[in-house]
Design an enzyme around this catalytic site. Structure first.
Site, mmCIF file in Angstrom:
data_model
loop_
_atom_site.group_PDB
_atom_site.id
_atom_site.type_symbol
_atom_site.label_atom_id
_atom_site.label_comp_id
_atom_site.label_asym_id
_atom_site.label_seq_id
_atom_site.Cartn_x
_atom_site.Cartn_y
_atom_site.Cartn_z
ATOM 1 N N ARG A 265 2.538 -154.103 -30.417
ATOM 2 C CA ARG A 265 2.087 -155.478 -30.307
ATOM 3 C C ARG A 265 1.746 -156.052 -31.672
ATOM 4 O O ARG A 265 1.223 -155.344 -32.529
ATOM 5 C CB ARG A 265 0.848 -155.549 -29.401
ATOM 6 C CG ARG A 265 0.638 -156.896 -28.743
ATOM 7 C CD ARG A 265 -0.486 -156.861 -27.735
ATOM 8 N NE ARG A 265 -0.270 -155.905 -26.657
ATOM 9 C CZ ARG A 265 -1.048 -155.803 -25.599
ATOM 10 N NH1 ARG A 265 -2.093 -156.586 -25.476
ATOM 11 N NH2 ARG A 265 -0.790 -154.921 -24.660
ATOM 12 N N SER B 293 0.913 -159.791 -23.077
ATOM 13 C CA SER B 293 -0.169 -159.521 -22.135
ATOM 14 C C SER B 293 -1.207 -160.634 -22.154
ATOM 15 O O SER B 293 -0.890 -161.785 -21.903
ATOM 16 C CB SER B 293 -0.784 -158.152 -22.439
ATOM 17 O OG SER B 293 -1.693 -157.767 -21.445
ATOM 18 N N HIS B 294 -2.456 -160.301 -22.478
ATOM 19 C CA HIS B 294 -3.542 -161.278 -22.447
ATOM 20 C C HIS B 294 -3.894 -161.797 -23.841
ATOM 21 O O HIS B 294 -4.884 -162.502 -24.002
ATOM 22 C CB HIS B 294 -4.789 -160.650 -21.819
ATOM 23 C CG HIS B 294 -5.294 -159.456 -22.584
ATOM 24 N ND1 HIS B 294 -4.725 -158.217 -22.448
ATOM 25 C CD2 HIS B 294 -6.285 -159.316 -23.500
ATOM 26 C CE1 HIS B 294 -5.350 -157.359 -23.246
ATOM 27 N NE2 HIS B 294 -6.304 -158.001 -23.896
ATOM 28 N N LYS C 239 5.816 -153.191 -23.789
ATOM 29 C CA LYS C 239 5.289 -152.098 -22.992
ATOM 30 C C LYS C 239 6.468 -151.258 -22.530
ATOM 31 O O LYS C 239 7.498 -151.799 -22.106
ATOM 32 C CB LYS C 239 4.499 -152.630 -21.789
ATOM 33 C CG LYS C 239 3.212 -153.354 -22.181
ATOM 34 C CD LYS C 239 2.446 -153.864 -20.959
ATOM 35 C CE LYS C 239 1.161 -154.567 -21.382
ATOM 36 N NZ LYS C 239 0.418 -155.119 -20.225
ATOM 37 N N ASP D 122 -3.793 -161.968 -15.376
ATOM 38 C CA ASP D 122 -3.634 -162.131 -16.814
ATOM 39 C C ASP D 122 -2.211 -162.598 -17.123
ATOM 40 O O ASP D 122 -1.430 -162.915 -16.214
ATOM 41 C CB ASP D 122 -3.984 -160.840 -17.549
ATOM 42 C CG ASP D 122 -2.934 -159.751 -17.391
ATOM 43 O OD1 ASP D 122 -2.185 -159.773 -16.396
ATOM 44 O OD2 ASP D 122 -2.868 -158.869 -18.268
ATOM 45 N N ASP E 58 0.596 -161.294 -18.033
ATOM 46 C CA ASP E 58 1.817 -160.617 -17.549
ATOM 47 C C ASP E 58 1.634 -159.972 -16.186
ATOM 48 O O ASP E 58 2.457 -159.178 -15.754
ATOM 49 C CB ASP E 58 2.313 -159.585 -18.568
ATOM 50 C CG ASP E 58 1.371 -158.403 -18.753
ATOM 51 O OD1 ASP E 58 0.145 -158.590 -18.641
ATOM 52 O OD2 ASP E 58 1.859 -157.290 -19.025
ATOM 53 N N ASP F 92 -0.475 -157.794 -14.776
ATOM 54 C CA ASP F 92 -0.860 -156.418 -14.463
ATOM 55 C C ASP F 92 -2.376 -156.218 -14.430
ATOM 56 O O ASP F 92 -2.854 -155.104 -14.235
ATOM 57 C CB ASP F 92 -0.201 -155.403 -15.409
ATOM 58 C CG ASP F 92 -0.575 -155.593 -16.877
ATOM 59 O OD1 ASP F 92 -1.450 -156.429 -17.179
ATOM 60 O OD2 ASP F 92 0.022 -154.897 -17.725
ATOM 61 N N ARG F 93 -3.149 -157.320 -14.583
ATOM 62 C CA ARG F 93 -4.611 -157.225 -14.477
ATOM 63 C C ARG F 93 -5.116 -158.301 -13.532
ATOM 64 O O ARG F 93 -4.655 -159.435 -13.558
ATOM 65 C CB ARG F 93 -5.276 -157.386 -15.849
ATOM 66 C CG ARG F 93 -4.947 -156.238 -16.796
ATOM 67 C CD ARG F 93 -5.878 -156.222 -18.007
ATOM 68 N NE ARG F 93 -5.815 -157.471 -18.741
ATOM 69 C CZ ARG F 93 -6.876 -158.096 -19.222
ATOM 70 N NH1 ARG F 93 -8.098 -157.644 -18.995
ATOM 71 N NH2 ARG F 93 -6.733 -159.197 -19.909
ATOM 72 N N HIS G 293 -7.136 -153.620 -14.727
ATOM 73 C CA HIS G 293 -5.951 -152.806 -14.421
ATOM 74 C C HIS G 293 -6.317 -151.917 -13.232
ATOM 75 O O HIS G 293 -7.244 -151.105 -13.319
ATOM 76 C CB HIS G 293 -5.573 -151.906 -15.601
ATOM 77 C CG HIS G 293 -4.944 -152.595 -16.759
ATOM 78 N ND1 HIS G 293 -3.618 -152.965 -16.767
ATOM 79 C CD2 HIS G 293 -5.449 -152.979 -17.952
ATOM 80 C CE1 HIS G 293 -3.339 -153.545 -17.931
ATOM 81 N NE2 HIS G 293 -4.436 -153.571 -18.667
#
Length: 460
Positions: free
Chosen positions: A17, A108-109, A118, A242, A244, A246-247, A329
């Protein structure tokens, strides 16, 4: 393909990232694609590894996808592009089609100018030393060479069908969903169109500038819109995602946040009915009450390191049916694949509330404690790990009760406090919990003093 040196901040513990145009460029994406495909080819002893590739809604993601794809194909890889969507959709494609590996382009966030990657293989997450090995392949220029291929597979309908398969509600709910303009928006529309009940969707248009609020449900201010609409529509629950997907974040019918570790406890009590004695994993940031509650429901509570890849690997090692992080997560291996999927976690939460009643009542069965949310203390990428080591050395010299699983988690007569370096941002993450407000004030003072000794004067 030439040898390539990545910026030293790009390769992190459980993903890659950086800041687009500063530490992350298309040339990095191309080299990463080639190095990753080479790594997967060697891992599974094949000249033509099969890899799924997806991307999120950030403005830079399509450019990075094209570069990654070019790098992968140059090695002989067979790439299945799944297009724009949430990270769990990419994970699903790898599982559903039995592919060797997958890569998701996502920030992501993180703020809009960030992006990253990822990665997973069919036998587990790619993280730690594996990411370093991929970096070494690029640095040495030791790529496989071949003639690869690419194709596109629209997996959206298949993914939605799988998400809905395990919904077990018995009465209709009114739910507010906040996609935060992240990459889960389209799947959310498709999913709720087929889910029983009434659904109010917020910010489901995918927009990489995130014009309404930042897509991070662990920060209270990012849940204000969700809270407002839960009250306005008299909803049973509010669920946010979030960037993407996944949270997960959640709001009960009274507008109160149900934290990630609290959600884990509610899920665990339900899952343990079908898996008595099973190991349930929570990360080092989780409340002590969560571990106690898991044990009270007959589970084996295990504390582990923070990080989605690290928790997935520990789940596979222990055979755990469920794990979760304070950050939202949530990983279901019970009926599902064992990866973090906030859409699926939302389905499971809706089913749980539909069957068991009020989310507020479920939340309120957990003991009341005085704690902080995740406190993020600004520092630098170069300094954050050193500060934790300095604090650890001082605490050990003072014979403090220190858990070193991930950073330092310190137990005192008042409760506990935690300090660890984030693997995704240039921050230290802190948290404290006590049985009284006075105890919490003491813990925050102790933590603040340790930070001050390492040159951090930020008020907690």
């Amino acid at each position: 393909m030439n040898a390539h040196q990545f910026n030293n901040t790009l390769l992190r513990e459980y993903d890659v990232r950086g800041v687009v145009g500063k530490t992350l460029f298309p040339e990095d994406a191309k080299a990463l694609g080639a190095a990753y495909a080479t790594y997967i080819g060697k891992l599974f002893n094949t000249k033509h590894p099969t890899i799924a590739l997806g991307y999120d809604g950030r403005l830079s993601s399509t450019t990075l996808e094209a570069a990654v794809l070019e790098g992968m194909i140059s090695t002989g890889a067979r790439v299945t592009c799944v297009g724009l969507g949430p990270t769990p959709m990419l994970y699903f494609a790898v599982k559903h089609f039995g592919l060797d590996a997958g890569m998701m382009i996502t920030g992501s966030h993180n703020p809009p100018d960030y992006n990253g990657f990822k990665m997973l293989a069919k036998n587990g997450p790619i993280y730690g030393a594996m990411i370093k090995e991929i970096g070494a392949i690029a640095e040495k220029g030791e790529y496989l060479a071949g003639h690869g291929a690419q194709g596109f597979h629209d997996v959206r309908e298949l993914f939605v069908e799988r998400l809905l398969k395990d919904y077990d509600g018995i009465k209709d709910l009114r739910i507010v969903w906040d996609a935060g303009n992240g990459s889960a928006g389209e799947i959310l529309r498709m999913m709720t169109a087929k889910l029983p009940g009434e659904h109010i969707l917020l910010f489901d248009d995918i927009d990489g500038t995130f014009p309404n609020h930042h897509p991070d449900p662990t920060v209270e201010e990012n849940l204000e819109d969700l809270r407002h609409h839960v009250a306005k529509h008299k909803a049973h629950i509010g669920i946010g995602f979030d960037g993407d997907g996944d949270r997960i974040g959640a709001i009960d019918e009274h507008g109160r946040i149900v934290a990630g570790d609290q959600l884990l406890a509610l899920y665990a009590a339900d899952v343990l009915k079908h898996h008595p004695g099973a190991t349930i994993i929570a990360d080092v940031k989780a409340s002590e009450t969560i571990f106690d509650d898991i044990r009270a429901h007959g589970g084996n509570a295990l504390m582990w390191k923070t990080g989605h890849s690290l928790l997935k690997a520990k789940m596979a090692e222990t055979g755990s049916p469920l794990a979760g992080e304070m950050s939202g997560h949530i990983f279901f291996a019970d009926k599902y694949y064992g990866y973090d999927d906030a859409l699926y976690a939302g389905i499971r939460l809706a089913g749980l509330v539909s069957r068991m009643g009020s989310l507020a009542k479920l939340r309120d069965r957990l003991p009341h404690v005085f704690n902080t949310p995740e406190i993020r203390v600004n520092t630098t990428e170069e300094r954050k790990f050193k500060i934790v080591e300095e604090v650890k050395a001082r605490l050990k010299a003072a014979n403090a009760n220190v858990n070193e699983i991930d950073g330092v988690r310190v137990k005192t007569k008042d409760g506990w406090w935690l300090l660890r370096a984030s693997n995704t941002q240039d921050v230290l993450v802190a948290r404290a919990e006590a049985l009284t407000q006075h105890g919490l004030d003491n813990l925050k003072a102790e933590l603040g003093e340790q930070l001050k000794l390492s040159g951090i004067t930020e008020t907690l």
